[in-house]
Enzyme design. Structure first.
Site, short mmCIF file in Angstrom:
data_model
loop_
_atom_site.label_atom_id
_atom_site.label_comp_id
_atom_site.label_asym_id
_atom_site.label_seq_id
_atom_site.Cartn_x
_atom_site.Cartn_y
_atom_site.Cartn_z
N ASP A 1 48.30 -14.12 -18.86
CA ASP A 1 48.84 -12.92 -18.25
C ASP A 1 47.65 -12.10 -17.73
O ASP A 1 46.50 -12.37 -18.10
CB ASP A 1 49.64 -12.14 -19.31
CG ASP A 1 50.06 -10.77 -18.83
OD1 ASP A 1 50.71 -10.69 -17.77
OD2 ASP A 1 49.72 -9.78 -19.51
N ASP B 1 47.79 -8.08 -16.73
CA ASP B 1 47.79 -6.69 -17.20
C ASP B 1 47.85 -6.63 -18.73
O ASP B 1 48.77 -7.15 -19.35
CB ASP B 1 48.99 -5.93 -16.62
CG ASP B 1 48.88 -5.73 -15.12
OD1 ASP B 1 47.79 -5.36 -14.65
OD2 ASP B 1 49.89 -5.94 -14.42
N ASP C 1 50.00 -10.23 -23.75
CA ASP C 1 49.99 -9.06 -24.64
C ASP C 1 51.38 -8.49 -24.90
O ASP C 1 51.50 -7.45 -25.55
CB ASP C 1 49.12 -7.95 -24.02
CG ASP C 1 49.74 -7.37 -22.76
OD1 ASP C 1 50.09 -8.16 -21.85
OD2 ASP C 1 49.91 -6.13 -22.67
#
Length: 213
Positions: A9, A11, A165
Site C-alpha cells: 500500500d 498512504d 496499514d
C-alpha cells in the site's frame, strides 16, 4: 525471503500522508458546510478509492461525491501544506528486496495521477515492477487489484504478500488468498491489525524484513 512478490500500500505504509489526507478531507467538509467527522472515522476510510471514501464518510452527500472528489484533489495538491515524507528506512528495505530478486508492486487507493506524481517526487519509481491504483481496479477491499497484479506477474498467491496499514488492506489480502503483513505507521493500531488475518505486524518499516524472511 519467503515471497517472490511484495505488494505495498502507499498512504500510511510507504509514505506518511495520513495527516495530510485527514486535513484535506476536513477542508472539503468545511468548504461544503458538511459537519466534520471524528479523526478516527475519517482515518477509517483511507485506502478506499476517493469517491467511495467520501460516500462512506459523508453518506448524506453521496449524490455529489464526484464534486467533493474534485475539491479534494484541488485542496490536496494546491492548498493544503501539511508535510509528507517517506517513512524511515523505506528505500533501504526496497533496495534490499530488489537485490535479493524480490518483485515489488503497489496497490493503492490513490489515483493514477496522484501515485505517479509521488513516485517521481520520491524517486522510488524504479523499485516497483508494476502498480495498481483506484483508477484501474475495484475499490479495496475487493481483491481486484491484487488479482490483477499476481496475474500480470504470473506469481502464485502463496508466493505473494500484501503489506498495508489498514484493516481494509488486510481484508483485501484475505479475499485474494495471499498473506498479509500490517504496519502501525498509518491508520490502524496494533490491536486492530491483530484482529485481522495479518501474520506479522511491524511498528517500523525496517522491521518488515523480519516478517518477510
Amino acid at each position: 525471503m519467503k515471497y517472490k512478490l511484495v505488494i505495498l500500500d502507499w498512504d500510511g505504509t510507504v509514505m506518511d500522508t495520513v495527516p495530510k489526507i485527514v486535513n484535506t478531507i476536513n477542508r472539503v467538509a468545511d468548504q461544503y458546510a458538511i459537519p466534520r467527522e471524528s479523526e478516527d472515522d475519517t482515518k477509517s476510510i483511507i485506502g478506499l478509492s476517493l469517491e467511495t471514501a467520501l460516500e462512506t464518510l459523508f453518506p448524506a452527500d453521496a449524490h455529489r461525491s464526484t464534486e467533493l472528489a474534485q475539491a479534494y484533489k484541488h485542496i490536496y495538491k494546491e492548498v493544503d501544506s501539511t508535510p509528507t515524507k517517506l517513512f524511515d528506512g523505506v528505500e533501504k528495505v526496497l533496495k534490499q528486496l530488489v537485490d535479493q530478486g524480490v518483485k515489488i508492486a503497489v496497490a493503492t487507493g490513490k489515483s493514477r495521477q496522484g501515485l505517479n506524481r509521488l513516485m517521481v517526487e520520491t524517486g522510488l519509481e524504479s523499485y516497483f515492477i508494476t502498480t495498481r491504483t483506484a483508477d484501474e481496479a475495484e475499490s479495496k477491499p475487493s481483491p481486484d487489484m491484487l488479482n490483477q497484479i499476481i496475474t500480470e506477474l504470473s506469481v502464485a498467491p502463496k508466493d505473494a504478500v500484501m503489506i498495508g496499514d489498514t484493516t481494509i488492506d488486510m481484508e483485501m489480502a484475505r479475499q485474494a488468498g495471499i498473506d498479509a503483513i500490517g504496519v502501525t505507521l498509518g491508520v490502524a493500531t496494533s490491536e486492530q491489525l491483530e484482529a485481522t488475518s495479518a501474520m506479522f505486524i511491524a511498528d517500523e518499516f525496517e522491521q518488515l524484513i523480519e516478517g518477510l524472511t
